[in-house]
Scaffold this motif. Structure first.
Motif, PDB file in Angstrom:
ATOM      1  N   ASN A 108      41.477  53.845  21.846  1.00  0.00           N
ATOM      2  CA  ASN A 108      42.721  54.020  21.086  1.00  0.00           C
ATOM      3  C   ASN A 108      43.028  55.498  20.855  1.00  0.00           C
ATOM      4  OD1 ASN A 108      43.168  51.267  20.977  1.00  0.00           O
ATOM      5  ND2 ASN A 108      42.183  51.024  18.991  1.00  0.00           N
ATOM      6  N   SER A 112      46.297  57.416  22.324  1.00  0.00           N
ATOM      7  CA  SER A 112      47.232  58.095  21.413  1.00  0.00           C
ATOM      8  C   SER A 112      47.535  59.502  21.915  1.00  0.00           C
ATOM      9  CB  SER A 112      46.697  58.113  19.980  1.00  0.00           C
ATOM     10  OG  SER A 112      45.625  59.011  19.847  1.00  0.00           O
ATOM     11  N   GLY A 115      49.862  59.125  25.284  1.00  0.00           N
ATOM     12  CA  GLY A 115      51.259  58.871  24.967  1.00  0.00           C
ATOM     13  C   GLY A 115      51.748  57.488  25.339  1.00  0.00           C
ATOM     14  N   THR A 116      52.958  57.219  24.887  1.00  0.00           N
ATOM     15  CA  THR A 116      53.567  55.901  25.000  1.00  0.00           C
ATOM     16  C   THR A 116      53.748  55.449  26.442  1.00  0.00           C
ATOM     17  OG1 THR A 116      54.757  56.347  22.952  1.00  0.00           O
ATOM     18  CG2 THR A 116      55.545  54.516  24.278  1.00  0.00           C
ATOM     19  N   ASP A 117      54.162  56.366  27.327  1.00  0.00           N
ATOM     20  CA  ASP A 117      54.410  55.904  28.698  1.00  0.00           C
ATOM     21  C   ASP A 117      53.129  55.454  29.391  1.00  0.00           C
ATOM     22  OD1 ASP A 117      53.670  58.626  28.892  1.00  0.00           O
ATOM     23  OD2 ASP A 117      54.712  58.851  30.803  1.00  0.00           O
ATOM     24  N   SER A 119      50.604  53.970  27.741  1.00  0.00           N
ATOM     25  CA  SER A 119      50.356  52.659  27.134  1.00  0.00           C
ATOM     26  C   SER A 119      51.255  51.594  27.760  1.00  0.00           C
ATOM     27  CB  SER A 119      50.597  52.703  25.625  1.00  0.00           C
ATOM     28  OG  SER A 119      49.698  53.572  25.005  1.00  0.00           O
ATOM     29  N   GLN A 120      52.518  51.941  27.956  1.00  0.00           N
ATOM     30  CA  GLN A 120      53.451  51.001  28.576  1.00  0.00           C
ATOM     31  C   GLN A 120      53.052  50.698  30.019  1.00  0.00           C
ATOM     32  OE1 GLN A 120      57.153  53.063  27.908  1.00  0.00           O
ATOM     33  NE2 GLN A 120      57.457  52.096  25.916  1.00  0.00           N
ATOM     34  N   GLU A 123      50.141  48.283  30.075  1.00  0.00           N
ATOM     35  CA  GLU A 123      50.485  46.913  29.666  1.00  0.00           C
ATOM     36  C   GLU A 123      51.435  46.208  30.610  1.00  0.00           C
ATOM     37  OE1 GLU A 123      48.701  45.539  27.369  1.00  0.00           O
ATOM     38  OE2 GLU A 123      47.758  47.473  26.946  1.00  0.00           O
TER      39      GLU A 123
END
Length: 126
Positions: A108, A112, A115-117, A119-120, A123
């Motif tokens: 995690n 963090s 970054g978000t991209d 994580s996206q 997933e």
């Protein structure tokens, strides 16, 4: 999970040879290390087998680079001579296996900083 098992899992899930999977794993870890603070890189290194800690050490600098998932895929493709589609699948796979190999807290923390991209991308299918 030791380095051999990690690379074997990446090879199995990507359909790449063991050598290609090892190259992909090293290139991915070194590329992602450019995005990490020195402290986060140290924390990640502490949880990785020695052979997988080396590319993180090599990629760690005092200056955190800012680039997204797509740029990381391009960098990994250039380093490994894989097609971008293979590198994209490979980067996602390395992150997935990494999630299985290190503690949830460390994963995690890593995500963090990425970054978000990232994580996206992790997933999303593909």
């Amino acid at each position: 999970m030791n380095e051999k098992d990690f690379v074997h899992t990446v090879a199995e899930r990507t359909g790449l040879s063991r050598q290609e999977a090892a190259d992909l794993t090293w290139a991915t870890l070194e590329t992602l290390a450019h995005r990490l603070s020195p402290g986060e890189a140290r924390d990640l290194i502490a949880e990785l087998p020695q052979g997988l800690a080396q590319p993180v050490r090599r990629g760690t600098t005092d200056r955190i680079e800012r680039f997204g998932h797509h740029d990381s895929v391009r960098r990994v493709a250039e380093r490994t001579m894989l097609k971008e589609e293979e590198a994209d699948r490979g980067v996602r796979t390395v992150l997935t296996v990494l999630r299985e190999a290190i503690s949830e807290k460390e994963f995690n923390d890593l995500m963090s900083q990425l970054g978000t991209d990232f994580s996206q991308a992790l997933e999303s299918p593909g």
